[in-house]
Scaffold this motif. Structure first.
Motif, PDB file in Angstrom:
ATOM      1  N   ARG A  79      -5.618  -3.907  -7.487  1.00 19.68           N
ATOM      2  CA  ARG A  79      -4.607  -4.950  -7.619  1.00 19.68           C
ATOM      3  C   ARG A  79      -3.449  -4.671  -6.673  1.00 19.68           C
ATOM      4  O   ARG A  79      -2.947  -3.548  -6.610  1.00 19.68           O
ATOM      5  N   CYS A  80      -3.083  -5.689  -5.945  1.00 15.18           N
ATOM      6  CA  CYS A  80      -1.965  -5.552  -5.011  1.00 15.18           C
ATOM      7  C   CYS A  80      -0.682  -5.290  -5.786  1.00 15.18           C
ATOM      8  O   CYS A  80      -0.359  -6.010  -6.730  1.00 15.18           O
ATOM      9  N   GLN A  81       0.033  -4.262  -5.364  1.00 15.38           N
ATOM     10  CA  GLN A  81       1.271  -3.906  -6.061  1.00 15.38           C
ATOM     11  C   GLN A  81       2.393  -4.895  -5.771  1.00 15.38           C
ATOM     12  O   GLN A  81       3.381  -4.944  -6.489  1.00 15.38           O
ATOM     13  N   SER A  82       2.209  -5.657  -4.708  1.00 17.79           N
ATOM     14  CA  SER A  82       3.283  -6.559  -4.309  1.00 17.79           C
ATOM     15  C   SER A  82       3.156  -7.935  -4.960  1.00 17.79           C
ATOM     16  O   SER A  82       4.089  -8.434  -5.570  1.00 17.79           O
ATOM     17  N   CYS A  83       1.948  -8.537  -4.852  1.00 20.67           N
ATOM     18  CA  CYS A  83       1.811  -9.905  -5.340  1.00 20.67           C
ATOM     19  C   CYS A  83       0.858 -10.017  -6.524  1.00 20.67           C
ATOM     20  O   CYS A  83       0.730 -11.082  -7.118  1.00 20.67           O
ATOM     21  N   GLY A  84       0.174  -8.921  -6.873  1.00 18.88           N
ATOM     22  CA  GLY A  84      -0.674  -8.948  -8.046  1.00 18.88           C
ATOM     23  C   GLY A  84      -2.069  -9.470  -7.807  1.00 18.88           C
ATOM     24  O   GLY A  84      -2.862  -9.588  -8.750  1.00 18.88           O
ATOM     25  N   VAL A  93      -6.160  -3.917   2.797  1.00 23.90           N
ATOM     26  CA  VAL A  93      -4.913  -4.651   2.933  1.00 23.90           C
ATOM     27  C   VAL A  93      -5.044  -5.946   2.143  1.00 23.90           C
ATOM     28  O   VAL A  93      -6.079  -6.616   2.192  1.00 23.90           O
ATOM     29  N   CYS A  94      -4.015  -6.298   1.417  1.00 25.45           N
ATOM     30  CA  CYS A  94      -4.028  -7.541   0.646  1.00 25.45           C
ATOM     31  C   CYS A  94      -4.082  -8.737   1.592  1.00 25.45           C
ATOM     32  O   CYS A  94      -3.237  -8.874   2.476  1.00 25.45           O
ATOM     33  N   TRP A  95      -5.069  -9.599   1.398  1.00 27.42           N
ATOM     34  CA  TRP A  95      -5.166 -10.754   2.288  1.00 27.42           C
ATOM     35  C   TRP A  95      -4.115 -11.797   1.946  1.00 27.42           C
ATOM     36  O   TRP A  95      -3.823 -12.704   2.708  1.00 27.42           O
ATOM     37  N   GLN A  96      -3.565 -11.673   0.774  1.00 30.11           N
ATOM     38  CA  GLN A  96      -2.564 -12.631   0.328  1.00 30.11           C
ATOM     39  C   GLN A  96      -1.199 -12.373   0.966  1.00 30.11           C
ATOM     40  O   GLN A  96      -0.578 -13.271   1.502  1.00 30.11           O
ATOM     41  N   CYS A  97      -0.763 -11.137   0.915  1.00 28.28           N
ATOM     42  CA  CYS A  97       0.598 -10.835   1.383  1.00 28.28           C
ATOM     43  C   CYS A  97       0.645  -9.752   2.446  1.00 28.28           C
ATOM     44  O   CYS A  97       1.705  -9.467   2.994  1.00 28.28           O
ATOM     45  N   GLY A  98      -0.500  -9.092   2.736  1.00 31.24           N
ATOM     46  CA  GLY A  98      -0.518  -8.114   3.813  1.00 31.24           C
ATOM     47  C   GLY A  98      -0.096  -6.713   3.406  1.00 31.24           C
ATOM     48  O   GLY A  98       0.011  -5.831   4.239  1.00 31.24           O
TER      49      GLY A  98
END
Ligand SMILES: [Zn+2]
Length: 107
Positions: A79-84, A93-98
């Motif tokens: 789970r991305c720590q930034s956007c969830g 790397v999160c494809w949503q927020c990088g």
């Protein structure tokens, strides 16, 4: 620098996609893509993955090891720590927020 050789073009494209998604610049090289097939050893026809930055080698090798073993095997989403956003294990790397995956949690 040359990272590795792929068994076929489909796999090569998949690996390039995986690397690019992970934020690693790379190129697909295939000097004998068309024309000479059958006249040269098949091994030399195989597409090659080249890294733009050799400092990415260790990371790229690890990513491709996972890609080779199949995307779902031992796959643990994170789970991305930034956007969830929930991401598959092959992505670093999160494809949503990088946001980069925390390497300490990279199992
Ligand atoms: Zn994110």
């Amino acid at each position: 620098m040359k990272l590795t050789r792929a068994p076929n073009l489909i796999t090569a494209h998949h690996w390039v996609n995986v690397l690019v998604m992970a934020g690693i610049p790379c190129e697909l090289h295939n000097r004998y893509l068309s024309g000479a097939m059958g006249e040269i050893p098949a091994e030399q026809c195989a597409p090659e993955i080249w890294l733009m930055d050799e400092r990415d080698e260790a990371l790229a090798t690890g990513i491709l090891d996972r890609a080779r073993n199949g995307p779902e095997r031992n796959a643990k989403s994170w789970r991305c720590q930034s956007c969830g956003e929930t991401l598959e294990s092959q992505f670093t790397v999160c494809w949503q927020c990088g946001t980069s995956r925390d390497p300490l949690n990279d199992e």
